[in-house]
Design a protein around this motif. Structure first.
Motif, PDB file in Angstrom:
ATOM      1  N   ASP A 157      -7.099  25.327   4.810  1.00 29.63           N
ATOM      2  CA  ASP A 157      -8.448  25.873   4.707  1.00 29.63           C
ATOM      3  C   ASP A 157      -8.835  25.757   3.231  1.00 29.63           C
ATOM      4  O   ASP A 157      -8.164  26.356   2.369  1.00 29.63           O
ATOM      5  CB  ASP A 157      -8.498  27.338   5.145  1.00 29.63           C
ATOM      6  CG  ASP A 157      -8.207  27.505   6.626  1.00 29.63           C
ATOM      7  OD1 ASP A 157      -8.882  26.845   7.432  1.00 29.63           O
ATOM      8  OD2 ASP A 157      -7.293  28.284   6.959  1.00 29.63           O
ATOM      9  N   ALA A 159     -12.204  25.443   0.421  1.00 31.04           N
ATOM     10  CA  ALA A 159     -13.636  25.464   0.113  1.00 31.04           C
ATOM     11  C   ALA A 159     -13.808  25.270  -1.378  1.00 31.04           C
ATOM     12  O   ALA A 159     -13.602  26.201  -2.170  1.00 31.04           O
ATOM     13  CB  ALA A 159     -14.261  26.787   0.566  1.00 31.04           C
ATOM     14  N   GLU A 166     -11.616  23.173   7.268  1.00 29.27           N
ATOM     15  CA  GLU A 166     -11.174  24.413   7.906  1.00 29.27           C
ATOM     16  C   GLU A 166     -10.185  24.069   9.009  1.00 29.27           C
ATOM     17  O   GLU A 166     -10.467  23.243   9.883  1.00 29.27           O
ATOM     18  CB  GLU A 166     -12.374  25.157   8.486  1.00 29.27           C
ATOM     19  CG  GLU A 166     -12.026  26.495   9.137  1.00 29.27           C
ATOM     20  CD  GLU A 166     -13.262  27.225   9.632  1.00 29.27           C
ATOM     21  OE1 GLU A 166     -13.216  27.760  10.761  1.00 29.27           O
ATOM     22  OE2 GLU A 166     -14.280  27.241   8.902  1.00 29.27           O
TER      23      GLU A 166
END
Length: 381
Positions: A157, A159, A166
């Motif tokens: 995961d 970002a 994800e």
């Protein structure tokens, strides 16, 4: 330590007896060797036979796609690895990690990855990439972070500023991790290389400049708690004698007209690449004084983007220069020559045996057949 040598697959417009198109508007002309599977297969098989570990395959709008081209060539050879140049950010990191895993596993571990961040914004925009240069390097850092985590079997995961995934996970992992080759002379490039590169590649500059680059990357890698190996990208013009080698360099130079030099140099001057700027500084856009260090000739860069220098000299002289670069810390050499088929033999049969005699190189898969005896060699008259 045994040195490693790689050759080059001319998928960027074809091959011939002159300096051909490098993606900057040079017409390959009637050289007569298109980048076809049969011809590239000849180059690959010859490189393998001569003792080269792998073959660099370039990336860019002027090239055949490196992934597809080398996948088609892999069955034509047995051991040769393919140093596939690819651009992070044009493909998702999960898909790229999966593609590399598939390639590595189905080829028997013959994939090496040359990560090319992209030095020309106008070309990147043609592919739908509108980041500036520093943004591309920041995205590359994120990209390789995700890829390495996936190869390690992690569920990812992530970002970041540029990329997000994800629940990313690979169902198949590479049996052997593909090594990452990375180049770049800007501060942003150095930071990414220090964090991710297995091998840092530099274009062929005089030894003092190469030594400074090695020290720079070593220091950055040490800050990251890592060690990096070093390689260099060069063209080669070795011959039996120095006079023959320089005559060949003169022949290549004579085949380049002034209008072409002016046109290509004008285009290259707009490049955002720091490495390209350093190549241009070596040739200065002129035919004069192109031997920038003993046996290091900057003539190729007059009409070719990217690597623009060649080792020119007798077999022994070229071996001497390779040994000099090795003493600085260079372990891998990515080489080429015009034409690439004959060039592989000039280097493979002329220079590699000298390096083997000096204890610097061993054929990765030497022939297993016995040496034939001389007929009647033991007969006494």
């Amino acid at each position: 330590m045994t040195l490693k040598f790689h050759w080059f697959l001319p998928t960027n417009g074809g091959d011939g007896r002159h300096v051909v198109s490098g993606g900057h508007g040079v017409d390959a002309g009637s050289a007569g060797r298109p980048a076809s599977v049969p011809y590239l297969g000849q180059v690959a098989r010859s490189a393998e036979q001569l003792g080269f570990e792998g073959a660099l395959t370039p990336t860019g709008a002027w090239c055949e796609d490196a992934w597809l081209a080398t996948a088609m060539l892999a069955p034509l050879s047995e051991r040769l690895k393919f140093l596939v140049a690819f651009r992070p950010g044009l493909t998702s990191p999960t898909l790229a990690a999966q593609m590399a895993t598939t390639y590595q596993n189905l080829s028997g571990g013959r994939l090496l990855l040359n990560v090319v961040t992209g030095g020309e914004s106008h070309e990147q925009r043609a592919y739908g990439d509108f980041l500036d240069k520093d943004g591309r390097y920041a995205r590359c850092d994120e990209f390789l972070t995700v890829v390495r985590a996936l190869w390690a079997g992690e569920t990812v995961d992530y970002a970041g500023e540029h990329l997000a995934v994800e629940g990313a996970r690979l169902q198949q992992l590479p049996h052997v991790l593909p090594e990452i080759y990375f180049g770049g002379s800007s501060p942003a490039a150095g930071r990414v290389a220090a964090r991710h590169a297995d091998v840092y590649l530099t274009w062929g500059e005089p030894p003092a400049a190469v030594a400074a680059k090695i020290a720079w990357i070593r220091a950055l890698a040490a800050e990251e708690g890592r060690q990096v190996r070093f390689g260099i990208r060069l063209h080669t013009i070795p011959r039996d004698t120095a006079a023959e080698a320089w005559a060949e360099a003169d022949r290549l130079l004579a085949g380049i007209d002034d209008a072409t030099i002016a046109s290509v140099q004008s285009g290259l001057a707009r490049s955002e690449s720091e490495g390209q700027r350093r190549m241009l500084a070596l040739n200065r856009g002129t035919r004069d004084d192109l031997e920038v260090y003993p046996n290091l000739w900057a003539g190729i860069g007059l009409v070719r983007g990217g690597a623009g220098t060649a080792l020119v000299g007798s077999f022994d002289e070229v071996a001497d220069r390779i040994e000099e670069y090795h003493e600085l810390g260079i372990e891998e050499f990515v080489l080429s020559g015009y034409p690439h088929l004959e060039g592989s033999y000039w280097f493979g049969e002329g220079v590699l045996p000298i390096l083997e005699h000096r204890g610097l190189w061993k054929h990765p898969a030497p022939p297993s057949y016995a040496q034939a005896s001389v007929p009647f060699g033991s007969v006494v008259a």
